[in-house]
Design a protein around this motif. Sequence first.
Motif, PDB file in Angstrom:
ATOM      1  N   THR A 193      -8.429 128.143 110.578  1.00 59.44           N
ATOM      2  CA  THR A 193      -8.845 127.696 109.245  1.00 59.44           C
ATOM      3  C   THR A 193     -10.341 127.426 109.234  1.00 59.44           C
ATOM      4  O   THR A 193     -11.066 127.922 108.364  1.00 59.44           O
ATOM      5  CB  THR A 193      -8.069 126.437 108.816  1.00 59.44           C
ATOM      6  OG1 THR A 193      -6.683 126.757 108.741  1.00 59.44           O
ATOM      7  CG2 THR A 193      -8.551 125.918 107.474  1.00 59.44           C
ATOM      8  N   THR A 220     -12.274 130.667 109.537  1.00 60.30           N
ATOM      9  CA  THR A 220     -12.219 131.454 108.302  1.00 60.30           C
ATOM     10  C   THR A 220     -13.159 130.878 107.250  1.00 60.30           C
ATOM     11  O   THR A 220     -13.872 131.620 106.574  1.00 60.30           O
ATOM     12  CB  THR A 220     -10.774 131.518 107.770  1.00 60.30           C
ATOM     13  OG1 THR A 220      -9.927 132.052 108.785  1.00 60.30           O
ATOM     14  CG2 THR A 220     -10.679 132.398 106.546  1.00 60.30           C
ATOM     15  N   TRP A 221     -13.196 129.560 107.126  1.00 56.18           N
ATOM     16  CA  TRP A 221     -14.128 128.930 106.187  1.00 56.18           C
ATOM     17  C   TRP A 221     -15.568 129.217 106.610  1.00 56.18           C
ATOM     18  O   TRP A 221     -16.429 129.500 105.793  1.00 56.18           O
ATOM     19  CB  TRP A 221     -13.891 127.433 106.114  1.00 56.18           C
ATOM     20  CG  TRP A 221     -12.592 127.032 105.488  1.00 56.18           C
ATOM     21  CD1 TRP A 221     -11.626 127.852 104.951  1.00 56.18           C
ATOM     22  CD2 TRP A 221     -12.098 125.709 105.338  1.00 56.18           C
ATOM     23  NE1 TRP A 221     -10.577 127.098 104.488  1.00 56.18           N
ATOM     24  CE2 TRP A 221     -10.845 125.778 104.708  1.00 56.18           C
ATOM     25  CE3 TRP A 221     -12.601 124.455 105.687  1.00 56.18           C
ATOM     26  CZ2 TRP A 221     -10.085 124.652 104.403  1.00 56.18           C
ATOM     27  CZ3 TRP A 221     -11.849 123.327 105.399  1.00 56.18           C
ATOM     28  CH2 TRP A 221     -10.603 123.430 104.750  1.00 56.18           C
ATOM     29  N   TRP A 233     -16.459 132.685 105.732  1.00 55.03           N
ATOM     30  CA  TRP A 233     -16.685 132.762 104.282  1.00 55.03           C
ATOM     31  C   TRP A 233     -18.127 132.348 103.971  1.00 55.03           C
ATOM     32  O   TRP A 233     -18.829 132.993 103.189  1.00 55.03           O
ATOM     33  CB  TRP A 233     -15.690 131.889 103.532  1.00 55.03           C
ATOM     34  CG  TRP A 233     -15.924 131.863 102.054  1.00 55.03           C
ATOM     35  CD1 TRP A 233     -16.514 130.867 101.331  1.00 55.03           C
ATOM     36  CD2 TRP A 233     -15.586 132.888 101.113  1.00 55.03           C
ATOM     37  NE1 TRP A 233     -16.562 131.212  99.995  1.00 55.03           N
ATOM     38  CE2 TRP A 233     -15.995 132.454  99.840  1.00 55.03           C
ATOM     39  CE3 TRP A 233     -14.979 134.138 101.230  1.00 55.03           C
ATOM     40  CZ2 TRP A 233     -15.815 133.200  98.686  1.00 55.03           C
ATOM     41  CZ3 TRP A 233     -14.794 134.890 100.079  1.00 55.03           C
ATOM     42  CH2 TRP A 233     -15.215 134.421  98.827  1.00 55.03           C
ATOM     43  N   ARG A 239      -4.516 133.671 101.761  1.00 53.70           N
ATOM     44  CA  ARG A 239      -5.578 132.890 102.408  1.00 53.70           C
ATOM     45  C   ARG A 239      -6.917 133.097 101.716  1.00 53.70           C
ATOM     46  O   ARG A 239      -7.657 132.143 101.488  1.00 53.70           O
ATOM     47  CB  ARG A 239      -5.682 133.263 103.893  1.00 53.70           C
ATOM     48  CG  ARG A 239      -4.511 132.732 104.708  1.00 53.70           C
ATOM     49  CD  ARG A 239      -4.593 133.110 106.149  1.00 53.70           C
ATOM     50  NE  ARG A 239      -5.629 132.355 106.811  1.00 53.70           N
ATOM     51  CZ  ARG A 239      -6.003 132.571 108.064  1.00 53.70           C
ATOM     52  NH1 ARG A 239      -5.429 133.516 108.773  1.00 53.70           N
ATOM     53  NH2 ARG A 239      -6.952 131.852 108.609  1.00 53.70           N
ATOM     54  N   ILE A 287      -9.141 130.297  99.646  1.00 58.23           N
ATOM     55  CA  ILE A 287     -10.544 130.024  99.959  1.00 58.23           C
ATOM     56  C   ILE A 287     -11.399 130.130  98.710  1.00 58.23           C
ATOM     57  O   ILE A 287     -12.255 129.276  98.454  1.00 58.23           O
ATOM     58  CB  ILE A 287     -11.038 130.955 101.081  1.00 58.23           C
ATOM     59  CG1 ILE A 287     -10.433 130.483 102.411  1.00 58.23           C
ATOM     60  CG2 ILE A 287     -12.562 130.987 101.153  1.00 58.23           C
ATOM     61  CD1 ILE A 287     -10.668 131.406 103.567  1.00 58.23           C
ATOM     62  N   THR A 290     -10.714 127.063  96.690  1.00 58.64           N
ATOM     63  CA  THR A 290     -11.321 125.882  97.307  1.00 58.64           C
ATOM     64  C   THR A 290     -12.824 125.879  97.109  1.00 58.64           C
ATOM     65  O   THR A 290     -13.429 124.819  96.912  1.00 58.64           O
ATOM     66  CB  THR A 290     -10.966 125.822  98.810  1.00 58.64           C
ATOM     67  OG1 THR A 290      -9.542 125.845  98.948  1.00 58.64           O
ATOM     68  CG2 THR A 290     -11.511 124.571  99.464  1.00 58.64           C
ATOM     69  N   PHE A 294     -14.673 121.481 103.422  1.00 62.29           N
ATOM     70  CA  PHE A 294     -14.869 122.913 103.194  1.00 62.29           C
ATOM     71  C   PHE A 294     -16.356 123.220 103.014  1.00 62.29           C
ATOM     72  O   PHE A 294     -16.898 124.139 103.639  1.00 62.29           O
ATOM     73  CB  PHE A 294     -14.074 123.361 101.966  1.00 62.29           C
ATOM     74  CG  PHE A 294     -14.253 124.812 101.604  1.00 62.29           C
ATOM     75  CD1 PHE A 294     -13.508 125.790 102.231  1.00 62.29           C
ATOM     76  CD2 PHE A 294     -15.168 125.188 100.630  1.00 62.29           C
ATOM     77  CE1 PHE A 294     -13.673 127.131 101.897  1.00 62.29           C
ATOM     78  CE2 PHE A 294     -15.335 126.518 100.284  1.00 62.29           C
ATOM     79  CZ  PHE A 294     -14.589 127.494 100.926  1.00 62.29           C
TER      80      PHE A 294
END
Length: 131
Positions: free
Chosen positions: A42, A45-46, A49, A83, A87, A90, A98
Amino acid sequence: MTSATSKTDSEAYELASRTADAQRAKLHEWQRNQISDVDMQTGETWFVWGFFSAMTDDIERRKRLLMTYLNRKYPDGGNKQQRVDEIVKTAQEENRLFDAIVAAGHQAYREGGDGHLASIATIFLNVIRNH
């Protein structure tokens, strides 16, 4: 940020992947032992991003780049479209954890990397311990 980048999607994936792998390798053993793989994925992945967000402000390209990253990096990782959608959602909300992790991804892209993922691991540990 610009809406266009000189990097192809494949080059963008390779750069993000190398950066995340190099930073993951810098994690201290105690960090690796205390963060579950799911939580680490997680955070990663953030982070990615944020990395892609610094690369381009084209939201559709960012989503495509993240989907490629997830498909290549975690081929058995469940519903990737969900997912990516989570994102994107979020990113539109106020979420300090985040936002901090995305900012580390921005910084890693702009600076060429270093120990940002280790900082993310510490943030995750603090959140996990306090909840």
